[in-house]
Design a protein around this motif. Structure first.
Motif, short mmCIF file in Angstrom:
data_model
loop_
_atom_site.label_atom_id
_atom_site.label_comp_id
_atom_site.label_asym_id
_atom_site.label_seq_id
_atom_site.Cartn_x
_atom_site.Cartn_y
_atom_site.Cartn_z
N GLN A 151 0.85 -1.19 0.00
CA GLN A 151 0.00 0.00 0.00
C GLN A 151 0.88 1.24 0.00
O GLN A 151 1.96 1.23 0.59
N SER A 152 0.41 2.32 -0.60
CA SER A 152 1.19 3.55 -0.63
C SER A 152 0.48 4.73 0.02
O SER A 152 0.98 5.85 -0.04
N GLU A 153 -0.68 4.48 0.64
CA GLU A 153 -1.44 5.55 1.29
C GLU A 153 -1.80 5.16 2.72
O GLU A 153 -2.14 4.00 2.99
N GLU A 192 -4.43 5.70 4.52
CA GLU A 192 -5.78 5.16 4.69
C GLU A 192 -5.82 3.67 4.39
O GLU A 192 -6.49 2.91 5.08
N LYS A 193 -5.10 3.25 3.37
CA LYS A 193 -5.06 1.83 2.99
C LYS A 193 -4.27 1.01 4.01
O LYS A 193 -4.60 -0.14 4.28
N ASP A 202 0.09 12.68 8.86
CA ASP A 202 0.31 14.00 8.25
C ASP A 202 1.53 14.73 8.83
O ASP A 202 2.13 15.57 8.17
N GLN A 218 7.84 8.41 3.42
CA GLN A 218 7.82 8.10 2.00
C GLN A 218 8.47 6.74 1.70
O GLN A 218 7.96 5.95 0.92
N LEU A 260 6.26 3.89 2.90
CA LEU A 260 5.09 3.74 2.02
C LEU A 260 5.50 3.41 0.59
O LEU A 260 4.65 3.32 -0.30
N GLN A 304 7.06 5.22 -1.61
CA GLN A 304 6.79 6.32 -2.55
C GLN A 304 8.06 6.87 -3.16
O GLN A 304 9.05 7.05 -2.57
#
Length: 186
Positions: A66-68, A70-71, A172, A181, A184, A186
């Motif tokens: 997952q990269s977010e 929320e996920k 956040d 990053q 995740l 990214q």
């Protein structure tokens, strides 16, 4: 001629775990782990540094990549692993950093999680040394189980606490943006 494609497939299957493992600052980070009979894959790994010094390697393991945030929060199980790479990390400094992290993710209003935070902070009372490894198993709807060098430290129940702990690294206002990053992918 059919032997060659079969040979390539066999090599790929056996090499797959090796290819996904990573060496980061001298620490071998496995490409996958098994927790409670659940196979988790390495989502991402990065270095937490401060004042140009590497402090620890942070890695995130999930059921699926997952990269977010929320996920990640929706995953049934997630693991955050911290491999300490500096003797500069002490139990007091780690506790202060974790406290600051909870203050950030709750916008300074952590009263509703104070009992869980206090229980979690007590896990860092023992001396921390270069080479120590902390593993936090975050189970959706249940809470967090903590391990130090593969030895159980304790369990802290609560979904809100689980989410707040994840957000220390992935929220956040993360501990370090580049580490977020990296974890995740990214």
């Amino acid at each position: 001629m059919k032997l060659l494609p079969c040979l390539v497939l066999i090599i790929a299957l056996f090499a797959s775990p090796i290819l996904h493992a990573k060496m980061v600052s001298g620490i071998n980070v496995p490409g996958s782990i098994v927790v409670n009979q659940q196979s988790l894959v390495l989502n991402g790994v990065g270095i937490r540094s401060k004042f140009f010094m590497d402090l620890y390697i942070g890695s995130l393991y999930l059921v699926s990549i997952q990269s977010e945030l929320e996920k990640v929060l929706e995953q049934p199980v997630a693991v955050i692993r911290l491999d300490i790479t500096s003797g500069m990390i002490t139990s007091d400094k780690m506790a202060d950093a974790i406290k600051d992290g909870f203050d950030e993710v709750t916008d300074g209003d952590s009263v509703y999680l104070q009992a869980e935070i206090d229980q979690f902070m007590a896990l860092f009372n023992d001396e921390i040394m270069d080479g120590d490894q902390f593993t936090f198993v975050l189970t959706r709807g249940k809470g967090v189980a903590s391990f130090k060098n593969d030895q159980p430290q304790g369990e802290i129940p609560g979904e809100l606490f689980r989410q707040a702990l994840i957000k220390i690294w992935l929220g956040d206002k993360p501990a370090q943006k580049s580490l977020k990053q990296d974890m995740l992918g990214q």
